[in-house]
Design an enzyme around this catalytic site. Structure first.
Site, PDB file in Angstrom:
ATOM      1  N   ASP A  92       7.043   9.336  22.458  1.00 40.92           N
ATOM      2  CA  ASP A  92       5.966   9.672  23.338  1.00 40.92           C
ATOM      3  C   ASP A  92       5.586   8.192  23.694  1.00 40.92           C
ATOM      4  O   ASP A  92       5.925   7.186  23.317  1.00 40.92           O
ATOM      5  CB  ASP A  92       4.988  10.403  22.985  1.00 40.92           C
ATOM      6  CG  ASP A  92       4.214   9.824  21.367  1.00 40.92           C
ATOM      7  OD1 ASP A  92       4.433   8.499  21.396  1.00 40.92           O
ATOM      8  OD2 ASP A  92       3.688  10.588  20.837  1.00 40.92           O
ATOM      9  N   ASP A 271       8.205  19.831  20.315  1.00 40.14           N
ATOM     10  CA  ASP A 271       7.828  19.178  19.051  1.00 40.14           C
ATOM     11  C   ASP A 271       6.400  19.500  18.865  1.00 40.14           C
ATOM     12  O   ASP A 271       5.741  20.058  19.483  1.00 40.14           O
ATOM     13  CB  ASP A 271       7.775  17.684  19.373  1.00 40.14           C
ATOM     14  CG  ASP A 271       6.559  17.321  20.087  1.00 40.14           C
ATOM     15  OD1 ASP A 271       5.633  16.518  19.149  1.00 40.14           O
ATOM     16  OD2 ASP A 271       6.487  17.430  21.262  1.00 40.14           O
TER      17      ASP A 271
END
Length: 376
Positions: A92, A271
């Protein structure tokens, strides 16, 4: 080609496909264990490979930038070599972590000033230097730098935030496309669709990002305080617009039933910290329902932890023994439950994939959902 779409369920938007990366193929739909600082908490990489069957894991740009730092990662040859993980990695952008530091950050058009939660160092993230950091970390899939809008934001703030995210995205793409892959394999940049809980903003964002024709797309800013029904509504709005030929990644979601509902709406990648976090707090997910291993009812239950599970821990240890470990605050108990939950999540999406390919996903999903949500 980065993504191959293999089949779409006849009765839903559920999809099965393959994502092709320099570190191997990923069969979708897929769940990605969260390895924030270069490790999935309490889990050996050997077990991730051989028992949990993880195909891809996450790393966090914010945390890896603070420790061990990009210089160390670069000298190691990237995060794959640093942690000895030869399969794909996604990072990320650190945006969620930075924006969660409400009292420690100041946002400007140029970027975000913030203080390290570790030692108070003054730091600055911009779209450009975040792309540089993610290049040095070396993940196969990297996220654009965005602002994660709270689920309770009003319309005006949500619109301003989305527009800022789009301006930052233009800068991310310019920087990413002007720099090369460092470690000899291709990296792929995913833009992130924002817009809070407002359908017109989500449509605007999805259309704008689709026109950029990137390798895949993430859906961010959900499961951050909005009602669950609103989350599903926003997923449906966005997936009606995002291109069918590209993978869709729903960030930070969620429970097993959240995941199956999102798969039904056309999401490919997931996720969440829930499997390991809940495991460390004594909770596991099974095909028969949710079990709190702290409960007294398991005190003298000597059956296997989960007779339907796929992990070796499910058949190696009894419920009574695991409960004893949890109440004794033994680390092994937390490791066992974390490993079970991750293996279950991978089994869940793998089974969903089998039914999508077989064309009976809807019937299967409807039959298992009541069991998954039951408290045992």
């Amino acid at each position: 080609m980065f993504f191959t779409l293999q089949n779409t369920d006849r009765a839903t938007h559920a999809r099965a496909g393959v994502i092709h990366t320099g570190h191997g193929d990923i069969l979708t739909p897929i769940f990605m264990p969260v390895g924030t600082v270069g490790t999935v908490k309490g889990i050996h990489f050997r077990d991730l490979r051989e028992d949990i069957h993880a195909q891809i894991i996450l790393g966090n740009t914010y945390h890896l930038y603070l420790r061990p730092g990009t210089e160390i990662l670069h000298r190691a040859g990237g995060l794959h070599k640093f942690e000895n993980w030869g399969r794909p990695i996604l990072t990320d952008s650190g945006g969620y972590q930075v924006f969660s530091l409400t009292s420690l950050r100041k946002m400007t058009e140029e970027g975000v000033h913030f203080s390290s939660h570790i030692d108070g160092r003054k730091l600055f993230f911009t779209p450009e230097n975040v792309m540089d950091i993610e290049r040095e970390i070396g993940a196969d899939i990297v996220m654009a730098f965005d602002e994660c809008t709270p689920g309770t934001a009003d319309y005006r703030y949500a619109k301003e935030s989305m527009e800022r995210t789009h301006r930052w995205l233009d800068r991310c793409i310019a920087r990413f496309d002007s720099t090369g892959d460092i470690y000899g394999y291709k990296q792929h940049l995913f833009p992130i669709v924002q817009g809070c809980v407002y359908p017109d903003l989500r449509r605007e964002a999805a259309k704008r990002l689709s026109d950029l024709d990137r390798d895949g797309y993430a859906i961010g800013g959900l499961a951050v305080g909005e009602p669950e029904e609103k989350m599903y509504e926003m997923i449906e709005v966005v997936n009606d617009i995002l291109p069918q030929s590209k993978p869709r990644y729903l960030m930070g979601v969620g429970t097993p039933w959240n995941i199956l509902n999102a798969i039904e709406l056309g999401v490919d990648m997931f996720d969440c910290v829930m499997p390991t976090r809940n495991g460390r707090n004594g909770m596991i997910f099974t095909w028969q329902g949710v079990m709190n291993m702290r409960n007294k009812k398991w005190e003298d239950d000597f059956t296997e932890l989960d007779p339907t599970g796929t992990s070796f821990v499910d058949h190696e240890y009894s419920r009574a023994y695991v409960r004893h470990l949890i109440h004794s605050q033994e680390m092994l108990g937390l490791e066992i439950l974390s490993e079970h939950n991750l293996a279950f999540y991978l089994q869940l999406v793998g089974t969903a994939r089998e039914h999508i390919l077989a064309g009976d996903f809807k019937q299967w999903k409807d039959s298992v959902m009541p069991l998954l949500m039951k408290r045992m």
